[in-house]
Design a protein around this motif. Sequence first.
Motif, PDB file in Angstrom:
ATOM      1  N   SER A 179     -34.585  10.008  -5.902  1.00  0.00           N
ATOM      2  CA  SER A 179     -34.224  10.786  -4.645  1.00  0.00           C
ATOM      3  C   SER A 179     -34.416  10.287  -3.446  1.00  0.00           C
ATOM      4  O   SER A 179     -33.624  11.218  -2.790  1.00  0.00           O
ATOM      5  N   LYS A 180     -34.549   9.811  -3.178  1.00  0.00           N
ATOM      6  CA  LYS A 180     -35.318   9.096  -1.982  1.00  0.00           C
ATOM      7  C   LYS A 180     -34.280   7.730  -1.406  1.00  0.00           C
ATOM      8  O   LYS A 180     -33.039   7.580  -1.016  1.00  0.00           O
ATOM      9  N   ALA A 181     -35.252   6.859  -1.948  1.00  0.00           N
ATOM     10  CA  ALA A 181     -34.593   5.297  -1.109  1.00  0.00           C
ATOM     11  C   ALA A 181     -33.722   4.897  -2.234  1.00  0.00           C
ATOM     12  O   ALA A 181     -32.658   4.205  -1.631  1.00  0.00           O
ATOM     13  N   LEU A 182     -33.758   5.588  -3.324  1.00  0.00           N
ATOM     14  CA  LEU A 182     -33.165   5.101  -4.581  1.00  0.00           C
ATOM     15  C   LEU A 182     -31.576   6.227  -4.670  1.00  0.00           C
ATOM     16  O   LEU A 182     -30.515   5.577  -5.739  1.00  0.00           O
ATOM     17  N   GLY A 183     -31.769   6.692  -3.621  1.00  0.00           N
ATOM     18  CA  GLY A 183     -30.284   7.581  -3.588  1.00  0.00           C
ATOM     19  C   GLY A 183     -30.114   8.471  -4.685  1.00  0.00           C
ATOM     20  O   GLY A 183     -28.894   8.845  -4.158  1.00  0.00           O
ATOM     21  N   SER A 184     -30.475   8.977  -5.746  1.00  0.00           N
ATOM     22  CA  SER A 184     -30.245   9.664  -7.037  1.00  0.00           C
ATOM     23  C   SER A 184     -31.043  10.884  -6.968  1.00  0.00           C
ATOM     24  O   SER A 184     -31.023  11.760  -5.596  1.00  0.00           O
ATOM     25  N   LEU A 185     -31.770  11.228  -8.099  1.00  0.00           N
ATOM     26  CA  LEU A 185     -32.155  13.075  -8.353  1.00  0.00           C
ATOM     27  C   LEU A 185     -32.885  12.029  -9.462  1.00  0.00           C
ATOM     28  O   LEU A 185     -32.583  11.722 -10.137  1.00  0.00           O
ATOM     29  N   GLY A 186     -34.243  12.105  -9.545  1.00  0.00           N
ATOM     30  CA  GLY A 186     -35.282  12.672 -11.061  1.00  0.00           C
ATOM     31  C   GLY A 186     -36.529  12.061 -10.694  1.00  0.00           C
ATOM     32  O   GLY A 186     -36.359  11.518  -9.572  1.00  0.00           O
ATOM     33  N   ALA A 187     -37.758  11.635 -11.519  1.00  0.00           N
ATOM     34  CA  ALA A 187     -38.318  11.226 -11.344  1.00  0.00           C
ATOM     35  C   ALA A 187     -39.170  10.196 -12.147  1.00  0.00           C
ATOM     36  O   ALA A 187     -38.394  10.165 -13.444  1.00  0.00           O
ATOM     37  N   ILE A 245     -41.436  18.880 -21.969  1.00  0.00           N
ATOM     38  CA  ILE A 245     -40.925  19.909 -22.946  1.00  0.00           C
ATOM     39  C   ILE A 245     -39.793  20.583 -22.895  1.00  0.00           C
ATOM     40  O   ILE A 245     -38.618  20.413 -23.767  1.00  0.00           O
ATOM     41  N   TYR A 246     -39.916  20.964 -21.896  1.00  0.00           N
ATOM     42  CA  TYR A 246     -39.336  22.601 -21.347  1.00  0.00           C
ATOM     43  C   TYR A 246     -38.027  23.294 -20.289  1.00  0.00           C
ATOM     44  O   TYR A 246     -38.102  24.209 -20.039  1.00  0.00           O
ATOM     45  N   THR A 247     -37.643  22.032 -20.459  1.00  0.00           N
ATOM     46  CA  THR A 247     -36.472  21.213 -19.361  1.00  0.00           C
ATOM     47  C   THR A 247     -35.352  21.085 -20.152  1.00  0.00           C
ATOM     48  O   THR A 247     -35.138  20.207 -20.561  1.00  0.00           O
ATOM     49  N   THR A 248     -34.174  21.266 -19.691  1.00  0.00           N
ATOM     50  CA  THR A 248     -32.944  20.614 -20.462  1.00  0.00           C
ATOM     51  C   THR A 248     -32.939  19.021 -19.421  1.00  0.00           C
ATOM     52  O   THR A 248     -33.742  19.386 -17.979  1.00  0.00           O
ATOM     53  N   ALA A 249     -32.589  18.619 -20.028  1.00  0.00           N
ATOM     54  CA  ALA A 249     -32.688  16.669 -19.587  1.00  0.00           C
ATOM     55  C   ALA A 249     -31.263  16.896 -18.196  1.00  0.00           C
ATOM     56  O   ALA A 249     -30.360  17.547 -18.346  1.00  0.00           O
ATOM     57  N   LEU A 250     -31.563  15.492 -17.959  1.00  0.00           N
ATOM     58  CA  LEU A 250     -30.728  15.371 -16.342  1.00  0.00           C
ATOM     59  C   LEU A 250     -29.426  15.001 -17.178  1.00  0.00           C
ATOM     60  O   LEU A 250     -29.626  14.289 -18.202  1.00  0.00           O
ATOM     61  N   PRO A 251     -28.270  15.380 -16.504  1.00  0.00           N
ATOM     62  CA  PRO A 251     -27.014  15.144 -16.586  1.00  0.00           C
ATOM     63  C   PRO A 251     -26.848  13.937 -16.849  1.00  0.00           C
ATOM     64  O   PRO A 251     -27.637  12.713 -15.829  1.00  0.00           O
ATOM     65  N   PRO A 252     -25.625  13.254 -17.282  1.00  0.00           N
ATOM     66  CA  PRO A 252     -24.956  11.795 -17.694  1.00  0.00           C
ATOM     67  C   PRO A 252     -24.776  10.837 -16.749  1.00  0.00           C
ATOM     68  O   PRO A 252     -25.265  10.079 -16.375  1.00  0.00           O
ATOM     69  N   ALA A 253     -24.240  12.053 -15.369  1.00  0.00           N
ATOM     70  CA  ALA A 253     -24.124  10.811 -14.000  1.00  0.00           C
ATOM     71  C   ALA A 253     -24.705  11.058 -13.416  1.00  0.00           C
ATOM     72  O   ALA A 253     -24.983   9.685 -12.954  1.00  0.00           O
ATOM     73  N   THR A 254     -26.233  11.734 -13.473  1.00  0.00           N
ATOM     74  CA  THR A 254     -27.329  11.066 -12.489  1.00  0.00           C
ATOM     75  C   THR A 254     -27.880   9.752 -13.435  1.00  0.00           C
ATOM     76  O   THR A 254     -28.221   8.842 -12.279  1.00  0.00           O
ATOM     77  N   LEU A 255     -28.031   9.993 -14.802  1.00  0.00           N
ATOM     78  CA  LEU A 255     -28.929   8.701 -15.682  1.00  0.00           C
ATOM     79  C   LEU A 255     -28.309   7.723 -14.658  1.00  0.00           C
ATOM     80  O   LEU A 255     -28.594   6.212 -14.631  1.00  0.00           O
ATOM     81  N   GLY A 256     -26.663   7.832 -14.980  1.00  0.00           N
ATOM     82  CA  GLY A 256     -25.477   6.447 -14.708  1.00  0.00           C
ATOM     83  C   GLY A 256     -25.866   5.691 -12.919  1.00  0.00           C
ATOM     84  O   GLY A 256     -25.715   4.404 -12.795  1.00  0.00           O
ATOM     85  N   SER A 257     -26.136   7.163 -12.975  1.00  0.00           N
ATOM     86  CA  SER A 257     -26.593   6.702 -10.897  1.00  0.00           C
ATOM     87  C   SER A 257     -27.819   5.623 -10.753  1.00  0.00           C
ATOM     88  O   SER A 257     -27.918   4.723 -10.241  1.00  0.00           O
ATOM     89  N   ILE A 258     -29.161   5.954 -11.312  1.00  0.00           N
ATOM     90  CA  ILE A 258     -29.718   5.792 -11.599  1.00  0.00           C
ATOM     91  C   ILE A 258     -29.646   4.387 -12.239  1.00  0.00           C
ATOM     92  O   ILE A 258     -30.739   3.375 -11.271  1.00  0.00           O
ATOM     93  N   ILE A 259     -29.530   3.695 -12.827  1.00  0.00           N
ATOM     94  CA  ILE A 259     -28.762   2.878 -13.505  1.00  0.00           C
ATOM     95  C   ILE A 259     -28.563   1.551 -12.599  1.00  0.00           C
ATOM     96  O   ILE A 259     -29.264   0.908 -11.859  1.00  0.00           O
TER      97      ILE A 259
END
Length: 397
Positions: free
Chosen positions: A242-250, A270-284
Amino acid sequence: MDPQWRRELIEELDQLKAREQLRTLSVAEAAVEPWLKLNGRRMLNMASNNYLGLAGDARLKDAAQSALEVYGAGATASRLIVGNHPLYEQAETALHAWKGNLPSQAGLILNSGYTANLGVICALVGRNDVVFSDRLNHASIVDGIVLSRAQHRRYRHNDLDHLESLLKKSTARRKLIVTDSVFSMDGDRADLAGLVALKERYRAMLMVDEAHSSGLYGPQGAGLVQSLGLQEQVEIQMGTFSKALGSLGAYIVGEKWLIDYLINHMRSFIYTTALPPATLGSIIAAIELVQRKAERRIQLWEHTQYMRSELRQLGFELGSGDTQIIPIVIGSNERTVAFSLRLQEAGIAAIAVRPPTVPENQARLRLTVMATHQLRDLEWAVAQLAAVGRELGVIGR
């Protein structure tokens, strides 16, 4: 008549306002750019963690859009139910390769740096254990230690002699040392090699939070741990997208058995909804870009060196750091808030940071530079900082 609890809470708000510690929300438009609009006014953005300017990069946006079209808007469930969509495997494979591709290690992607730190610490230690934490570590580390119920031993900032004295006294069954690699409010770096030596001497685990160094250090931007060749000596590497890589997540990187352990014990995973697909796309896309595009890192460090040199010559107190985070330590809350507001009037977004985020009487402006700033913009910013600093008596005339 108002109930007592209501009066007490409102009184706390009034006290924060009197101490110039009341936080309020501002509307920031185009905050991914070097120039933004803050509450409708155009300002030079010197308050962002978007160090490489990737949050506005067309390639990240295109990757997010493609993932959205294929997989939909939401993950629909936690990863252990049906939220572990195919992009997670691609992203974690890319993460593993980026962070060193060691056969013994694996990576795990989580929703935020805050929940990652809470979850890892609570999963690894408990009542009979002890955590040794740098006094200036991020609040998420502190909160994770508190929630874990482990003993909390804070050592003086970057003082390894003090840390060793605490380690010598400990008889806990499990010892965990936790540190930021780049400290978010002081802009200096941890002595990671020294911490590795101590954790091995006292048979402790070492966890390094690379939130503000991921994307910035090493030939492929994999972080401070890898740039120092310590990836096999640091048991837990945590970082953010979410910082230098410009997206979201850890992310968490560690030995495969550790990742398996966390998947089974980390409640914030375990107890949280997964990241949305768009976020994973931007992470890759971001992981690929930071490995291929060293030019932005080079530009960032040139801008950092320029700003630090110019501000030191003017007489501002910047501390001992050399990173893209540049604190101008002012002291009182009142004068720091005044400085921030005057800069905003002049056209610079530089936000006042006050206790409890920083220690009492160490309020500061936290300036950050971006690879996408223009040198002429930074030269103009130095002139504005000098004028306001002299006007308020922060620096001499």
